[in-house]
Design a protein around this motif. Sequence first.
Motif, PDB file in Angstrom:
ATOM      1  N   SER A  36       3.952   8.536   1.659  1.00 22.12           N
ATOM      2  CA  SER A  36       4.423   7.386   0.885  1.00 22.12           C
ATOM      3  C   SER A  36       5.936   7.237   0.960  1.00 22.12           C
ATOM      4  CB  SER A  36       3.992   7.516  -0.577  1.00 22.12           C
ATOM      5  OG  SER A  36       4.583   8.657  -1.172  1.00 22.12           O
ATOM      6  N   MET A  37       6.634   8.285   1.389  1.00 25.59           N
ATOM      7  CA  MET A  37       8.089   8.249   1.508  1.00 25.59           C
ATOM      8  C   MET A  37       8.546   7.884   2.918  1.00 25.59           C
ATOM      9  SD  MET A  37       8.721  11.849  -0.515  1.00 25.59           S
ATOM     10  CE  MET A  37      10.478  11.845  -0.143  1.00 25.59           C
ATOM     11  N   LEU A  38       7.613   7.870   3.865  1.00 23.61           N
ATOM     12  CA  LEU A  38       7.973   7.629   5.261  1.00 23.61           C
ATOM     13  C   LEU A  38       8.159   6.146   5.522  1.00 23.61           C
ATOM     14  CD1 LEU A  38       5.355  10.015   6.932  1.00 23.61           C
ATOM     15  CD2 LEU A  38       7.837  10.339   6.982  1.00 23.61           C
ATOM     16  N   TYR A  39       9.158   5.818   6.339  1.00 22.64           N
ATOM     17  CA  TYR A  39       9.286   4.453   6.829  1.00 22.64           C
ATOM     18  C   TYR A  39       8.128   4.160   7.772  1.00 22.64           C
ATOM     19  CZ  TYR A  39      14.073   4.303   5.035  1.00 22.64           C
ATOM     20  OH  TYR A  39      15.178   4.328   4.215  1.00 22.64           O
ATOM     21  N   THR A  40       7.750   2.887   7.886  1.00 21.63           N
ATOM     22  CA  THR A  40       6.662   2.499   8.778  1.00 21.63           C
ATOM     23  C   THR A  40       6.960   2.930  10.213  1.00 21.63           C
ATOM     24  OG1 THR A  40       6.212   0.605   7.355  1.00 21.63           O
ATOM     25  CG2 THR A  40       5.230   0.576   9.543  1.00 21.63           C
ATOM     26  N   LYS A  41       8.204   2.734  10.636  1.00 23.34           N
ATOM     27  CA  LYS A  41       8.604   3.150  11.977  1.00 23.34           C
ATOM     28  C   LYS A  41       8.399   4.648  12.157  1.00 23.34           C
ATOM     29  CE  LYS A  41      12.602   3.327  15.065  1.00 23.34           C
ATOM     30  NZ  LYS A  41      13.996   2.876  15.306  1.00 23.34           N
ATOM     31  N   GLY A  42       8.699   5.426  11.126  1.00 19.44           N
ATOM     32  CA  GLY A  42       8.530   6.863  11.207  1.00 19.44           C
ATOM     33  C   GLY A  42       7.074   7.268  11.351  1.00 19.44           C
ATOM     34  N   VAL A  43       6.184   6.565  10.644  1.00 18.46           N
ATOM     35  CA  VAL A  43       4.752   6.867  10.765  1.00 18.46           C
ATOM     36  C   VAL A  43       4.274   6.565  12.186  1.00 18.46           C
ATOM     37  CG1 VAL A  43       2.447   6.397   9.868  1.00 18.46           C
ATOM     38  CG2 VAL A  43       4.407   6.357   8.315  1.00 18.46           C
ATOM     39  N   VAL A  44       4.755   5.472  12.746  1.00 18.79           N
ATOM     40  CA  VAL A  44       4.385   5.129  14.132  1.00 18.79           C
ATOM     41  C   VAL A  44       4.866   6.214  15.096  1.00 18.79           C
ATOM     42  CG1 VAL A  44       4.734   3.461  15.998  1.00 18.79           C
ATOM     43  CG2 VAL A  44       4.316   2.648  13.665  1.00 18.79           C
ATOM     44  N   GLU A  45       6.074   6.720  14.870  1.00 16.01           N
ATOM     45  CA  GLU A  45       6.584   7.812  15.705  1.00 16.01           C
ATOM     46  C   GLU A  45       5.697   9.052  15.584  1.00 16.01           C
ATOM     47  OE1 GLU A  45      10.606   8.488  14.526  1.00 16.01           O
ATOM     48  OE2 GLU A  45      11.414   6.988  15.913  1.00 16.01           O
ATOM     49  N   ILE A  46       5.279   9.374  14.370  1.00 15.67           N
ATOM     50  CA  ILE A  46       4.408  10.534  14.161  1.00 15.67           C
ATOM     51  C   ILE A  46       3.094  10.348  14.915  1.00 15.67           C
ATOM     52  CG2 ILE A  46       2.988  11.720  12.439  1.00 15.67           C
ATOM     53  CD1 ILE A  46       5.292  11.319  10.448  1.00 15.67           C
ATOM     54  N   LEU A  47       2.501   9.177  14.802  1.00 14.73           N
ATOM     55  CA  LEU A  47       1.232   8.908  15.479  1.00 14.73           C
ATOM     56  C   LEU A  47       1.372   9.022  16.986  1.00 14.73           C
ATOM     57  CD1 LEU A  47       0.080   5.903  13.280  1.00 14.73           C
ATOM     58  CD2 LEU A  47      -1.093   8.105  13.470  1.00 14.73           C
ATOM     59  N   ASN A  48       2.484   8.513  17.528  1.00 17.80           N
ATOM     60  CA  ASN A  48       2.698   8.625  18.973  1.00 17.80           C
ATOM     61  C   ASN A  48       2.925  10.071  19.393  1.00 17.80           C
ATOM     62  OD1 ASN A  48       2.958   6.007  20.759  1.00 17.80           O
ATOM     63  ND2 ASN A  48       3.668   5.441  18.708  1.00 17.80           N
ATOM     64  N   GLY A  49       3.626  10.847  18.550  1.00 23.09           N
ATOM     65  CA  GLY A  49       3.818  12.258  18.850  1.00 23.09           C
ATOM     66  C   GLY A  49       2.503  13.024  18.854  1.00 23.09           C
ATOM     67  N   LEU A  50       1.634  12.719  17.885  1.00 20.59           N
ATOM     68  CA  LEU A  50       0.336  13.387  17.821  1.00 20.59           C
ATOM     69  C   LEU A  50      -0.544  13.002  19.008  1.00 20.59           C
ATOM     70  CD1 LEU A  50      -0.446  13.079  13.994  1.00 20.59           C
ATOM     71  CD2 LEU A  50       0.428  15.071  15.247  1.00 20.59           C
ATOM     72  N   TYR A  51      -0.441  11.730  19.433  1.00 20.19           N
ATOM     73  CA  TYR A  51      -1.184  11.317  20.631  1.00 20.19           C
ATOM     74  C   TYR A  51      -0.689  12.072  21.861  1.00 20.19           C
ATOM     75  CZ  TYR A  51      -2.251   8.687  24.805  1.00 20.19           C
ATOM     76  OH  TYR A  51      -2.618   8.359  26.085  1.00 20.19           O
ATOM     77  N   GLU A  52       0.627  12.187  22.012  1.00 20.57           N
ATOM     78  CA  GLU A  52       1.181  12.915  23.154  1.00 20.57           C
ATOM     79  C   GLU A  52       0.726  14.373  23.149  1.00 20.57           C
ATOM     80  OE1 GLU A  52       2.799  11.858  25.696  1.00 20.57           O
ATOM     81  OE2 GLU A  52       3.224   9.796  25.072  1.00 20.57           O
ATOM     82  N   ALA A  53       0.529  14.917  21.956  1.00 24.70           N
ATOM     83  CA  ALA A  53       0.098  16.314  21.827  1.00 24.70           C
ATOM     84  C   ALA A  53      -1.420  16.460  21.905  1.00 24.70           C
ATOM     85  CB  ALA A  53       0.596  16.884  20.506  1.00 24.70           C
ATOM     86  N   SER A  54      -2.133  15.340  22.020  1.00 23.11           N
ATOM     87  CA  SER A  54      -3.611  15.338  22.024  1.00 23.11           C
ATOM     88  C   SER A  54      -4.154  16.005  20.761  1.00 23.11           C
ATOM     89  CB  SER A  54      -4.158  16.049  23.279  1.00 23.11           C
ATOM     90  OG  SER A  54      -3.735  15.393  24.450  1.00 23.11           O
ATOM     91  N   PHE A  55      -3.486  15.760  19.646  1.00 23.62           N
ATOM     92  CA  PHE A  55      -3.883  16.314  18.353  1.00 23.62           C
ATOM     93  C   PHE A  55      -4.126  15.142  17.412  1.00 23.62           C
ATOM     94  CE2 PHE A  55      -2.893  18.167  14.124  1.00 23.62           C
ATOM     95  CZ  PHE A  55      -3.801  19.221  14.124  1.00 23.62           C
ATOM     96  N   LEU A  56      -5.391  14.710  17.303  1.00 21.76           N
ATOM     97  CA  LEU A  56      -5.715  13.500  16.562  1.00 21.76           C
ATOM     98  C   LEU A  56      -6.863  13.723  15.571  1.00 21.76           C
ATOM     99  CD1 LEU A  56      -5.578  10.967  19.545  1.00 21.76           C
ATOM    100  CD2 LEU A  56      -3.834  11.275  17.767  1.00 21.76           C
ATOM    101  N   PRO A  57      -6.740  14.690  14.670  1.00 20.74           N
ATOM    102  CA  PRO A  57      -7.801  14.890  13.676  1.00 20.74           C
ATOM    103  C   PRO A  57      -7.917  13.661  12.775  1.00 20.74           C
ATOM    104  CG  PRO A  57      -5.874  16.210  13.137  1.00 20.74           C
ATOM    105  CD  PRO A  57      -5.627  15.646  14.495  1.00 20.74           C
ATOM    106  N   GLU A  58      -9.153  13.233  12.554  1.00 15.69           N
ATOM    107  CA  GLU A  58      -9.382  11.998  11.805  1.00 15.69           C
ATOM    108  C   GLU A  58      -8.805  12.048  10.399  1.00 15.69           C
ATOM    109  OE1 GLU A  58     -13.176   9.062  10.708  1.00 15.69           O
ATOM    110  OE2 GLU A  58     -13.408  10.767  12.084  1.00 15.69           O
ATOM    111  N   HIS A  59      -8.881  13.212   9.756  1.00 15.96           N
ATOM    112  CA  HIS A  59      -8.393  13.312   8.375  1.00 15.96           C
ATOM    113  C   HIS A  59      -6.868  13.199   8.292  1.00 15.96           C
ATOM    114  CE1 HIS A  59      -7.627  17.513   9.586  1.00 15.96           C
ATOM    115  NE2 HIS A  59      -6.787  17.574   8.558  1.00 15.96           N
ATOM    116  N   VAL A  60      -6.194  13.296   9.458  1.00 19.39           N
ATOM    117  CA  VAL A  60      -4.734  13.135   9.505  1.00 19.39           C
ATOM    118  C   VAL A  60      -4.358  11.715   9.920  1.00 19.39           C
ATOM    119  CG1 VAL A  60      -2.601  13.840  10.671  1.00 19.39           C
ATOM    120  CG2 VAL A  60      -4.262  15.567   9.947  1.00 19.39           C
TER     121      VAL A  60
END
Length: 232
Positions: A36-60
Amino acid sequence: FTPLQLSRAIYGFGAWGLTDLKVYRALCETALEKRSMLYTKGVVEILNGLYEASFLPEHVVVPLLQQASRNIDVLGCQDSVAFIFVYAKMPKEVQMSLPDLADRLISHIRYGSGKKWRYTGQDVADLFEAKQNLKIFDEHLIEFVMKQSNFFLHETTSDVFLRIWGSFAELPYKGRQQFRSHLHRRPGVQGAVEKALSEYSFSFFSNDISASKSLTRSLRAFSNAESDVSPI
């Protein structure tokens, strides 16, 4: 971690190729606590980082997608494209948890394009690959993008150019005709395409000039063909 440090850490580790799942689990736990404290841009960066790491647990990724989807309107060109690109890479069950997100992102990107967003070659490649993966056809976006093609085609690398070319080649018939129409009306764009195709075919067949010329002719045929025959 501050929210900014957290998003950059996860994206950086993913882009760098870190494979330690314990690190990602710990960082994701913190990201969920602070989402809830993250900027929208920051959440997008996190999602792209997790995709690059092939770490995509649904609960996250589902809570993070839900968080980012609440403030799509604040995203600019590159971040909007990054968002739809990573959403298109998500597992189907994750996409189904936010069934209207793709349409909302496309609407926002279309609106931003009308406000004179400036696309890079990388943006175009990512956007059209995402549209292809999501099975979305939008002639207005093709129109917006092709109006900028004289800029991004001259600035792009050969790898990105081939991604763009392949994405346009996969468009439905109406979209390919729209693409060809723009090529025929813009000599500068035609020249950039011809140059890129020649450079690619020469590097691909550097020891076989006849093969290089043959590949160039076959790739050029896409921009001139009038039938609904697949160029690939």
